[in-house]
Scaffold this motif. Structure first.
Motif, PDB file in Angstrom:
ATOM      1  N   ALA A 210       0.860  -1.187   0.000  1.00 16.89           N
ATOM      2  CA  ALA A 210       0.000   0.000   0.000  1.00 16.89           C
ATOM      3  C   ALA A 210       0.893   1.232   0.000  1.00 16.89           C
ATOM      4  CB  ALA A 210      -0.914   0.005   1.210  1.00 16.89           C
ATOM      5  N   ILE A 211       0.546   2.211  -0.811  1.00 15.89           N
ATOM      6  CA  ILE A 211       1.337   3.437  -0.928  1.00 15.89           C
ATOM      7  C   ILE A 211       0.660   4.555  -0.142  1.00 15.89           C
ATOM      8  CG2 ILE A 211       2.194   5.202  -2.526  1.00 15.89           C
ATOM      9  CD1 ILE A 211       2.311   3.050  -4.685  1.00 15.89           C
ATOM     10  N   THR A 212       1.411   5.184   0.742  1.00 14.12           N
ATOM     11  CA  THR A 212       0.867   6.303   1.514  1.00 14.12           C
ATOM     12  C   THR A 212       1.382   7.657   1.028  1.00 14.12           C
ATOM     13  OG1 THR A 212       2.623   6.034   3.162  1.00 14.12           O
ATOM     14  CG2 THR A 212       0.548   4.884   3.571  1.00 14.12           C
ATOM     15  N   SER A 213       2.575   7.694   0.442  1.00 16.03           N
ATOM     16  CA  SER A 213       3.096   8.971  -0.056  1.00 16.03           C
ATOM     17  C   SER A 213       4.162   8.728  -1.107  1.00 16.03           C
ATOM     18  CB  SER A 213       3.667   9.821   1.083  1.00 16.03           C
ATOM     19  OG  SER A 213       4.854   9.236   1.596  1.00 16.03           O
ATOM     20  N   VAL A 214       4.316   9.715  -1.988  1.00 19.55           N
ATOM     21  CA  VAL A 214       5.358   9.692  -3.013  1.00 19.55           C
ATOM     22  C   VAL A 214       6.030  11.060  -3.004  1.00 19.55           C
ATOM     23  CG1 VAL A 214       5.868   9.518  -5.468  1.00 19.55           C
ATOM     24  CG2 VAL A 214       4.150   8.019  -4.459  1.00 19.55           C
ATOM     25  N   THR A 280       4.418  -3.340  -7.489  1.00 16.58           N
ATOM     26  CA  THR A 280       3.878  -4.694  -7.646  1.00 16.58           C
ATOM     27  C   THR A 280       4.708  -5.660  -6.824  1.00 16.58           C
ATOM     28  OG1 THR A 280       3.158  -4.188  -9.904  1.00 16.58           O
ATOM     29  CG2 THR A 280       3.266  -6.507  -9.285  1.00 16.58           C
ATOM     30  N   ARG A 281       4.023  -6.424  -5.976  1.00 23.40           N
ATOM     31  CA  ARG A 281       4.680  -7.463  -5.175  1.00 23.40           C
ATOM     32  C   ARG A 281       3.727  -8.636  -5.045  1.00 23.40           C
ATOM     33  NH1 ARG A 281       5.369  -8.268   0.883  1.00 23.40           N
ATOM     34  NH2 ARG A 281       7.096  -9.733   1.049  1.00 23.40           N
ATOM     35  N   ASN A 282       4.254  -9.841  -5.283  1.00 24.12           N
ATOM     36  CA  ASN A 282       3.431 -11.054  -5.231  1.00 24.12           C
ATOM     37  C   ASN A 282       2.176 -10.926  -6.101  1.00 24.12           C
ATOM     38  OD1 ASN A 282       5.168 -12.415  -3.437  1.00 24.12           O
ATOM     39  ND2 ASN A 282       4.202 -11.436  -1.665  1.00 24.12           N
ATOM     40  N   ASN A 283       2.367 -10.332  -7.274  1.00 19.18           N
ATOM     41  CA  ASN A 283       1.280 -10.182  -8.255  1.00 19.18           C
ATOM     42  C   ASN A 283       0.165  -9.263  -7.771  1.00 19.18           C
ATOM     43  OD1 ASN A 283       2.475 -11.967 -10.168  1.00 19.18           O
ATOM     44  ND2 ASN A 283       1.751 -13.703  -8.931  1.00 19.18           N
ATOM     45  N   ARG A 284       0.421  -8.492  -6.731  1.00 16.81           N
ATOM     46  CA  ARG A 284      -0.551  -7.510  -6.251  1.00 16.81           C
ATOM     47  C   ARG A 284      -0.001  -6.115  -6.480  1.00 16.81           C
ATOM     48  NH1 ARG A 284      -4.971  -9.109  -3.125  1.00 16.81           N
ATOM     49  NH2 ARG A 284      -5.371 -11.290  -3.591  1.00 16.81           N
ATOM     50  N   GLN A 285      -0.863  -5.197  -6.915  1.00 17.31           N
ATOM     51  CA  GLN A 285      -0.421  -3.854  -7.250  1.00 17.31           C
ATOM     52  C   GLN A 285      -0.969  -2.821  -6.274  1.00 17.31           C
ATOM     53  OE1 GLN A 285      -1.529  -3.081 -11.327  1.00 17.31           O
ATOM     54  NE2 GLN A 285       0.339  -3.992 -12.121  1.00 17.31           N
ATOM     55  N   ALA A 286      -0.143  -1.819  -6.006  1.00 18.36           N
ATOM     56  CA  ALA A 286      -0.570  -0.621  -5.281  1.00 18.36           C
ATOM     57  C   ALA A 286      -0.234   0.574  -6.169  1.00 18.36           C
ATOM     58  CB  ALA A 286       0.145  -0.514  -3.941  1.00 18.36           C
ATOM     59  N   VAL A 287      -1.194   1.476  -6.334  1.00 15.89           N
ATOM     60  CA  VAL A 287      -1.023   2.612  -7.234  1.00 15.89           C
ATOM     61  C   VAL A 287      -1.139   3.903  -6.434  1.00 15.89           C
ATOM     62  CG1 VAL A 287      -1.860   3.773  -9.310  1.00 15.89           C
ATOM     63  CG2 VAL A 287      -2.018   1.274  -9.128  1.00 15.89           C
ATOM     64  N   SER A 288      -0.220   4.831  -6.653  1.00 12.88           N
ATOM     65  CA  SER A 288      -0.232   6.100  -5.925  1.00 12.88           C
ATOM     66  C   SER A 288      -1.390   6.970  -6.381  1.00 12.88           C
ATOM     67  CB  SER A 288       1.080   6.858  -6.141  1.00 12.88           C
ATOM     68  OG  SER A 288       1.205   7.268  -7.490  1.00 12.88           O
ATOM     69  N   GLU A 289      -1.956   7.731  -5.443  1.00 14.96           N
ATOM     70  CA  GLU A 289      -2.998   8.687  -5.800  1.00 14.96           C
ATOM     71  C   GLU A 289      -2.390   9.877  -6.557  1.00 14.96           C
ATOM     72  OE1 GLU A 289      -5.249   9.925  -2.469  1.00 14.96           O
ATOM     73  OE2 GLU A 289      -5.987   7.911  -1.974  1.00 14.96           O
TER      74      GLU A 289
END
Length: 490
Positions: A210-214, A280-289
């Motif tokens: 999960a991405i919280t900040s960039v 992407t990790r373990n075929n699961r993606q998290a995308v930044s807002e």
């Protein structure tokens, strides 16, 4: 003749019961007292299963009825007792075999056999690890067919965390992985109708990325980037192995420089034109807002690098002795700007007198950044190297600064400049020629434009106003500052 004797025997018992004040009087629906059994439902179940025995002439006095399961010497308690129906729970120790019912002195052994279901047993789980909301399948035996009878759970930090049971057959359970706050391998526990499975399986709960900040690790604050810049992605569930995590920016593969479970550092790829960051990790993606942008020529970057840079300006709280009664001109210090003591030379009115301590840098009733001498006739002090500035970070390139000057009184009595220099402080006027990147004289009311170039990346850039005022009732007042990136100077 046998039937008559039986009836007499029954009447005698009824009489004895009638003599007992506590006895329960039972009205038989059929004068023929012979009990019969017509069905047993269900005919198969675990210990604890409620069994319904249907028939006739059971009476309604539980004291006169006993039910026995094969393998158990004592009768089981009746859950309910009616003339045509009995209910009991399968006791511990019960074995597969016929039920025996005794009604008064009549003993009935039914030919309807009740089968004791063994305790549930798990054989396998479809996947050994998963994320919250994933579906898993447990195979095994003796699960029953009722979803509500089944509990599948793990004990995590002393709490039973249950799976949602989606479906159930006697040999297969489908369930949804719950959300957990602690990750890793834990036991899978199963119970059916309160009976624990004879074994346990293990399951690894995975923490989904999960991405919280960039943020961008370059001198420019904000979301602007150049190819090759390092981007810091913060969040959870990234793992600690660089090769097990993939990062893309705007759909292009980025080089992962380092990885911890809470932070990834990755480089902006060549050809990047803008877009979101995907992990992407373990075929699961998290995308930044937030989407990153390439810093294009003629981009207004003011809001990314400056604070409190235009009207309406915000003011800091007054220090002791600075506050007046807000009559006449009112002065304060602007937030987010560094204001030196030379600028803090204006007094606020307090009744017929003055506040005890000076302030300055912001004319709050006129809403203008201000360096001023005089007008309030209180301890007139000329300004020597008065400074209002901010320390910022900028990448190398060419820039245009726009300054809206609203008032310059007595411009020949002193000097007023807009200065860009290296370091955390503006230089004094005496060092202006040798310690600056660029500067611009401000000597009249107008909108100024000034172009300057940064040939390298500096750790700190100071940007703001420098003034020396040598006559009372003289000033410099500014309503806004704007900064535009013109492009690379390569």
């Amino acid at each position: 003749m046998k039937k008559i004797l039986f009836v007499l025997h029954f009447l005698m018992l009824a009489f004895l019961w009638a003599c007992d004040d506590d006895a329960e009087i039972v009205r038989m629906e059929n004068p023929d007292p012979n009990a019969t059994i017509t069905s047993v439902s269900p005919q198969r179940g675990l210990v604890g299963t409620v069994v319904t025995i249907a028939g006739t002439n059971f009476g309604a006095a539980s004291q006169l009825v006993q039910v026995y399961f094969t393998g158990v010497e004592e009768s089981v308690p009746l859950l309910s007792c009616e003339d045509k129906e009995l209910q009991v729970a399968v006791p511990e120790g019960a074995q597969t075999g016929p039920l025996t019912i005794v009604v008064m002195d009549q003993k009935i052994v039914t030919d309807l056999e009740f089968a004791i279901t063994p305790d549930p047993e798990m054989a396998s789980v479809s996947v050994q690890q998963g994320y919250a909301s994933d579906e898993i399948v447990i195979t095994g035996s003796n699960f029953g067919t009722t979803v509500e009878d089944v509990r599948l759970y793990s004990v995590i930090d002393g709490e039973e965390i249950e799976f949602e049971i989606l479906s159930c057959t006697d040999t297969e359970i489908k369930a949804k992985v719950p959300a957990v706050s602690e990750f890793g391998q834990f036991d899978l526990n199963l119970s059916v109708l309160g009976r624990s499975a004879v074994n346990k399986l293990s399951f690894t709960y995975l923490e989904q990325a999960a991405i919280t900040s960039v943020t961008v690790e370059n001198p420019l604050i904000g979301e602007f980037v150049f190819a090759g810049d390092n981007v810091i992605v913060k969040g959870t569930g990234f793992g600690t192995v660089v090769d097990e995590v993939e990062v893309t920016m705007g759909g292009l593969a980025a080089t992962v420089v380092s990885c911890t479970n809470e932070e990834i550092k990755a480089q902006v790829p060549d050809g990047f034109t803008g877009g979101a960051v995907t992990v992407t990790r373990n075929n699961r993606q998290a995308v930044s807002e937030k989407e990153l942008q390439v810093l294009a020529p003629n981009t207004d970057i003011t809001s990314s690098v400056l604070k409190n840079y235009k009207q309406p300006f915000s003011a800091k709280a007054y220090s002791e002795g600075q506050a007046g009664d807000n009559t006449g001109d009112v002065w304060a210090e602007p937030t987010d700007w560094i204001v030196n003591d030379a600028v803090k030379n204006m007094y606020n009115r307090l009744g017929s007198g003055w506040a005890s301590a000076p302030t300055g840098g912001l004319s709050t009733n006129k809403d203008l950044l201000t360096i001023q001498v005089g007008w309030n006739k209180k301890d007139v002090t000329f300004v020597s190297n008065g400074k209002i500035y901010q320390s910022i970070k900028l990448p190398k390139g060419q820039y245009k600064v726009q300054i809206a000057v609203e008032e310059v009184t007595n411009p020949t009595r002193g000097t007023r400049y807009f200065v860009i220099c290296e370091g955390e402080e503006l230089p004094d006027k005496e060092a202006l020629e040798t310690n600056n990147i660029s500067y611009l004289a401000l000597d009249t009311k107008q909108n100024y434009e000034h172009i300057f170039t940064l040939n390298q990346v500096y750790d700190n850039i100071s940007l703001g106003f420098l003034a020396n005022i040598t006559q009372s009732e003289s000033n410099l007042k500014v309503s806004s500052v704007k900064l535009i990136y013109l492009g690379s100077n390569n």
